[in-house]
Design a protein around this motif. Structure first.
Motif, PDB file in Angstrom:
ATOM      1  N   GLN A   1       0.830  -1.191   0.000  1.00  0.00           N
ATOM      2  CA  GLN A   1       0.000   0.000   0.000  1.00  0.00           C
ATOM      3  C   GLN A   1       0.869   1.247   0.000  1.00  0.00           C
ATOM      4  O   GLN A   1       1.981   1.234   0.525  1.00  0.00           O
ATOM      5  CB  GLN A   1      -0.921   0.024   1.231  1.00  0.00           C
ATOM      6  N   VAL A   2       0.339   2.298  -0.609  1.00  0.00           N
ATOM      7  CA  VAL A   2       1.013   3.581  -0.644  1.00  0.00           C
ATOM      8  C   VAL A   2       0.213   4.562   0.201  1.00  0.00           C
ATOM      9  O   VAL A   2      -0.997   4.711   0.016  1.00  0.00           O
ATOM     10  CB  VAL A   2       1.157   4.109  -2.074  1.00  0.00           C
ATOM     11  N   HIS A   3       0.889   5.205   1.124  1.00  0.00           N
ATOM     12  CA  HIS A   3       0.275   6.227   1.958  1.00  0.00           C
ATOM     13  C   HIS A   3       0.557   7.583   1.333  1.00  0.00           C
ATOM     14  O   HIS A   3       1.714   7.914   1.076  1.00  0.00           O
ATOM     15  CB  HIS A   3       0.826   6.148   3.377  1.00  0.00           C
ATOM     16  N   VAL A   4      -0.492   8.352   1.088  1.00  0.00           N
ATOM     17  CA  VAL A   4      -0.380   9.634   0.404  1.00  0.00           C
ATOM     18  C   VAL A   4      -0.919  10.727   1.312  1.00  0.00           C
ATOM     19  O   VAL A   4      -2.062  10.645   1.774  1.00  0.00           O
ATOM     20  CB  VAL A   4      -1.152   9.629  -0.927  1.00  0.00           C
ATOM     21  N   VAL A   5      -0.113  11.745   1.551  1.00  0.00           N
ATOM     22  CA  VAL A   5      -0.501  12.840   2.437  1.00  0.00           C
ATOM     23  C   VAL A   5      -0.239  14.167   1.766  1.00  0.00           C
ATOM     24  O   VAL A   5       0.896  14.477   1.394  1.00  0.00           O
ATOM     25  CB  VAL A   5       0.256  12.775   3.782  1.00  0.00           C
ATOM     26  N   GLU A   6      -1.293  14.980   1.623  1.00  0.00           N
ATOM     27  CA  GLU A   6      -1.169  16.329   1.079  1.00  0.00           C
ATOM     28  C   GLU A   6      -1.096  17.352   2.203  1.00  0.00           C
ATOM     29  O   GLU A   6      -1.622  17.135   3.287  1.00  0.00           O
ATOM     30  CB  GLU A   6      -2.360  16.686   0.183  1.00  0.00           C
ATOM     31  N   SER A   7      -0.474  18.477   1.892  1.00  0.00           N
ATOM     32  CA  SER A   7      -0.431  19.584   2.826  1.00  0.00           C
ATOM     33  C   SER A   7      -0.215  20.872   2.052  1.00  0.00           C
ATOM     34  O   SER A   7       0.153  20.849   0.878  1.00  0.00           O
ATOM     35  CB  SER A   7       0.672  19.396   3.872  1.00  0.00           C
ATOM     36  N   GLY A   8      -0.438  21.996   2.708  1.00  0.00           N
ATOM     37  CA  GLY A   8      -0.152  23.293   2.121  1.00  0.00           C
ATOM     38  C   GLY A   8      -1.353  24.100   1.688  1.00  0.00           C
ATOM     39  O   GLY A   8      -1.199  25.249   1.262  1.00  0.00           O
ATOM     40  N   GLY A   9      -2.538  23.535   1.780  1.00  0.00           N
ATOM     41  CA  GLY A   9      -3.730  24.274   1.408  1.00  0.00           C
ATOM     42  C   GLY A   9      -4.041  25.368   2.407  1.00  0.00           C
ATOM     43  O   GLY A   9      -3.484  25.418   3.505  1.00  0.00           O
ATOM     44  N   GLY A  10      -4.937  26.256   2.003  1.00  0.00           N
ATOM     45  CA  GLY A  10      -5.322  27.341   2.879  1.00  0.00           C
ATOM     46  C   GLY A  10      -6.117  28.395   2.153  1.00  0.00           C
ATOM     47  O   GLY A  10      -6.579  28.191   1.031  1.00  0.00           O
ATOM     48  N   LEU A  11      -6.271  29.528   2.807  1.00  0.00           N
ATOM     49  CA  LEU A  11      -6.993  30.672   2.256  1.00  0.00           C
ATOM     50  C   LEU A  11      -5.992  31.684   1.732  1.00  0.00           C
ATOM     51  O   LEU A  11      -5.061  32.073   2.449  1.00  0.00           O
ATOM     52  CB  LEU A  11      -7.875  31.304   3.336  1.00  0.00           C
ATOM     53  N   VAL A  12      -6.189  32.109   0.496  1.00  0.00           N
ATOM     54  CA  VAL A  12      -5.260  33.044  -0.124  1.00  0.00           C
ATOM     55  C   VAL A  12      -6.031  34.072  -0.941  1.00  0.00           C
ATOM     56  O   VAL A  12      -7.117  33.789  -1.458  1.00  0.00           O
ATOM     57  CB  VAL A  12      -4.226  32.287  -1.003  1.00  0.00           C
ATOM     58  N   GLN A  13      -5.476  35.258  -1.056  1.00  0.00           N
ATOM     59  CA  GLN A  13      -6.081  36.324  -1.839  1.00  0.00           C
ATOM     60  C   GLN A  13      -5.861  36.095  -3.325  1.00  0.00           C
ATOM     61  O   GLN A  13      -4.841  35.542  -3.738  1.00  0.00           O
ATOM     62  CB  GLN A  13      -5.484  37.665  -1.420  1.00  0.00           C
TER      63      GLN A  13
END
Length: 117
Positions: A1-13
């Protein structure tokens, strides 16, 4: 199995920039490509950018060409999506996809990107 983790999203102008990260771990051998998809409410999930892990070849959706850039870190098995000139229509949940020729697709949980006017 491959574990996939995203990060870096947020609110931006609008007009701003954001950098998303996707880290793959676990059974990472045989990965052929990594990609970013996005899905806005009421819309289908669409391909944003993809990178071939062997050749480094990249593919971009027409709507993001010249604004978004995908890259990878070989040592860390991580793919990045640098997003510049963000528009409100870029607002969506962004998902990282890992594809193996044998084994199919693996998906992260998604990270929310919201672009305000």
């Amino acid at each position: 199995q491959v574990h996939v983790v995203e990060s870096g999203g947020g609110l931006v102008q609008a007009g701003g920039s954001l950098r998303l990260s996707c880290a793959a771990s676990g059974s990472i051998s045989g990965i052929r490509s990594m990609a970013w998809y996005r899905q806005a409410p009421g819309k289908n999930r669409e391909l944003v950018a993809r990178i071939n892990t062997n050749s480094g070849a990249t593919t971009y959706a027409d709507s993001v060409k010249g604004r978004f850039f995908i890259s990878r870190d070989y040592a860390k098995n991580t793919v990045y999506l640098q997003m510049n000139g963000l528009k409100p229509e870029d607002t969506a949940v962004y998902y990282c996809n890992v594809w193996k020729f044998v084994g199919g697709d693996y998906w992260g949980q998604g990270t929310q990107v919201t672009v305000s006017s």
